[in-house]
Motif scaffolding. Sequence first.
Motif, PDB file in Angstrom:
ATOM      1  N   GLN A   1       0.825  -1.213   0.000  1.00 38.55           N
ATOM      2  CA  GLN A   1       0.000   0.000   0.000  1.00 38.55           C
ATOM      3  C   GLN A   1       0.862   1.269   0.000  1.00 38.55           C
ATOM      4  O   GLN A   1       0.462   2.289  -0.550  1.00 38.55           O
ATOM      5  CB  GLN A   1      -0.947  -0.012   1.202  1.00 38.55           C
TER       6      GLN A   1
ATOM      7  N   ALA B   1      -3.479   2.373  -1.807  1.00 36.46           N
ATOM      8  CA  ALA B   1      -4.506   1.405  -1.407  1.00 36.46           C
ATOM      9  C   ALA B   1      -5.651   1.316  -2.411  1.00 36.46           C
ATOM     10  O   ALA B   1      -6.590   0.551  -2.227  1.00 36.46           O
ATOM     11  CB  ALA B   1      -5.052   1.785  -0.030  1.00 36.46           C
ATOM     12  N   SER B   2      -5.569   2.115  -3.482  1.00 38.49           N
ATOM     13  CA  SER B   2      -6.663   2.096  -4.469  1.00 38.49           C
ATOM     14  C   SER B   2      -6.671   0.788  -5.247  1.00 38.49           C
ATOM     15  O   SER B   2      -5.625   0.201  -5.507  1.00 38.49           O
ATOM     16  CB  SER B   2      -6.509   3.251  -5.452  1.00 38.49           C
ATOM     17  N   THR B   3      -7.869   0.380  -5.620  1.00 39.94           N
ATOM     18  CA  THR B   3      -8.011  -0.814  -6.446  1.00 39.94           C
ATOM     19  C   THR B   3      -7.520  -0.508  -7.863  1.00 39.94           C
ATOM     20  O   THR B   3      -7.842   0.533  -8.424  1.00 39.94           O
ATOM     21  CB  THR B   3      -9.494  -1.237  -6.511  1.00 39.94           C
TER      22      THR B   3
ATOM     23  N   GLN C   1      -6.739  -5.547  -5.364  1.00 41.98           N
ATOM     24  CA  GLN C   1      -7.166  -4.808  -4.173  1.00 41.98           C
ATOM     25  C   GLN C   1      -6.897  -5.616  -2.910  1.00 41.98           C
ATOM     26  O   GLN C   1      -6.634  -6.815  -2.964  1.00 41.98           O
ATOM     27  CB  GLN C   1      -8.645  -4.477  -4.262  1.00 41.98           C
TER      28      GLN C   1
END
Lengths: 456, 297
Positions: free
Chosen positions: B110, B115-117, B217
């Motif tokens: 991350q 942390a974005s998909t 993710q």
Amino acid sequence: MKFKKTLFALAATSALFAGMPAAQADDQFVSLLSYRVGPYGNNGISVFGGWIDYMKLVNAKGGVNGVKLTWEECETEYNNARGVECYERLKGKSPTKGTMIHPVSTGISYSILDKTLADKVPLVMIGYGRTDAVDGRYFPYAFPLVTTYQMQASAMLKFISQRLGGKETADLKGKKIAFVYHDSAFGKEPLEVLRAESALNKFEVVEIPVAHPGIEQTAQWQQVRQAKPDFVIFWGWGAMNSAGLQAAQKVGFPREKMVGVWWSGAEEDTVPAGPGAKGYMAANFGVVGKDIPLIKDIVDTVYKAKQGDMKDESKIGSVLYSRGVLHGLITVEAIRTAQAKFGKRVMTGEEIQWGLEHLKIDQKRLKELGAEGMMPDTKVTCADHEGSGKVMFQQWDGTKWNKITDYLEGNRTLVRQLLDASAKKYAEEKKIQPRDCAAVDAGTETGAANKKTAKK
Amino acid sequence: MEFFFEVLIGGLLSGVMYSLVALGFVLIYKASGVFNFAQGAMVYFAALTFAGFVDMGAPLPVAFVGAFVSMIVLGILTERVVLRPLVNQPQITLFMATIGLAFFIEGLAQIVWGASTRRIDLGITDEPIPYILDRFNMVVSTFDLIAAVIAGALVAVLAAFFQYTKIGRALRAVADDHQAALSIGIPLQHIWAIIWTVAGFVALVAGMLWGARNGAQFALTFVALKALPVLILGGFTSILGAIVGGLIIGSTEKLAEVYIGPMVGGGIENWFPYVLALFFLLVRPEGLFGEKHIDRV
């Protein structure tokens, strides 16, 4: 070795205090129970980014009637236990105990409901949370603002009826709706109203739960295929959303016959699903995008000064970012409403409770703020802690969300019957006497009294 | 009956995806006798790294190589920093170290990639195969079939690697007894670095396939939970067991969800495999293909 230890201690201390704005007595401190890492971090980044950006904008323009906002984030990872811990930790950071608390999680909302009542800190749940708290007689400090899950589900049925060629929910007679939902408190909230609507309007509801986290949904979508529903209501959150869209594609169920709850209708849900998401529809608070004057204002004021919270600026104006902005906007408007009565200074939890209970945000006010159309008209009263109950619907065209309806409202009478009954039951269990909302509205009662009858 | 077979086939193909994750566990366990708690985090890290390189404009093969190199570096660092200081320590110590490692890898992924998909597009359609749909009225996804072929190929290669190569034999010796392996000149550190790299490769393949379906993710770390009952059924030391266990778990959990689920309120596929695994533990603790543990008294 000693040097290394000293260096480590220094680094740890710096890390601990980095980014912590000190809460001053003349600042309005806002607790933020955020989640930027973990399974729902993807969603939290945009929500909390938008929220903080809005507060930075307000501060850049002089604060709320001269009162500056300060805040501190506490990472919950969307975990109930951590949420409670964060609430307790942050409430000690200022004399106002955090002004008001937005858990941004239905589970955490339930966990801190009693604590917020005891602390006299308003519990604000915008589009989620404990929904029977719409009845302010029994829940003086809880505000499931804008629209509850139940009203949203009821509005969805009207929307589905219209997509299928009808006009009202009654036109769904003989139809079959599949309800694919996250098997949690969040997912189960609308079950009762769907069952009631189904009995009232003679259509069938097929309930298909998906266990957390919902990354594998083959069996559920095979059940959907077998049931051959006329429409699917998709009630997911986080990883479940993109997985569900992909699974629908995998079994060949048309996405044009799927409508999601507003926690299933963001770019974070559709972009990872790729072409599998095209045509999918979802509820939302209002319009989104970078062209909205308020969003432009944030970019021009906050980002040009390199103070923006979003590392990925392409997400500015997205669905969840806009929702975060609305969290900030509603917070500030509640403070402003309270200040109009109590004076232009830092507000306490009790004063903000009054502000929330007299909150009025209409399109005229939203236009003044540059946010016209971002949310429905909302007018909160003691008897109605929801304030609106309306939703609009949007559709994903493969690259962006487009608004496809005006605001729709479900069966308010039916929903309020169910919610009021639930609130009454809760009050009986907790031995809470109802407030007299007529007296609160008339101003003869301060509003936040919560009397408990003596135990027999 | 058509629907029953559709669910069964869908379950078997889902099971293959579980097997891919289980394979990573088996590799580490075979080489070190340690249950690698960080395998789910490795899948996440690999998928996010691959997607990150693609988002930076790298073509798919380049992104694959880049992600694999990252997994090699991660494997070597794991051996140097985590495992080497713990040689000859009890297995529970190594297990605890992998728990810490899991948190570290999750955080590292991350920090590096956010942390974005991220979307992974492998160019494989995830839609029903028209021929099977028209002829048998059954839904079988192209994506699932290709994933099954990839998993099958991986198993064949890994089985041959363990059975017929010098390194494979050394790996088995290390798994049996660290100290004895060292005493006959097997370079333990090299072996561990190799096996963590191979496990990283398997994690990359699993991450790409799972990521193509769900996006790269954080939730990919949860696929490890799907692999646990697979391991209990198939045995922690058998590559073939990982595949067979995956097929059994995949098919039974789907059939249970569809046919038993509605009777008990649904949403049972998360815990049903664990119940099944529990019964297996009672009858055959070493799993279907696991090595029987015999203690000399």
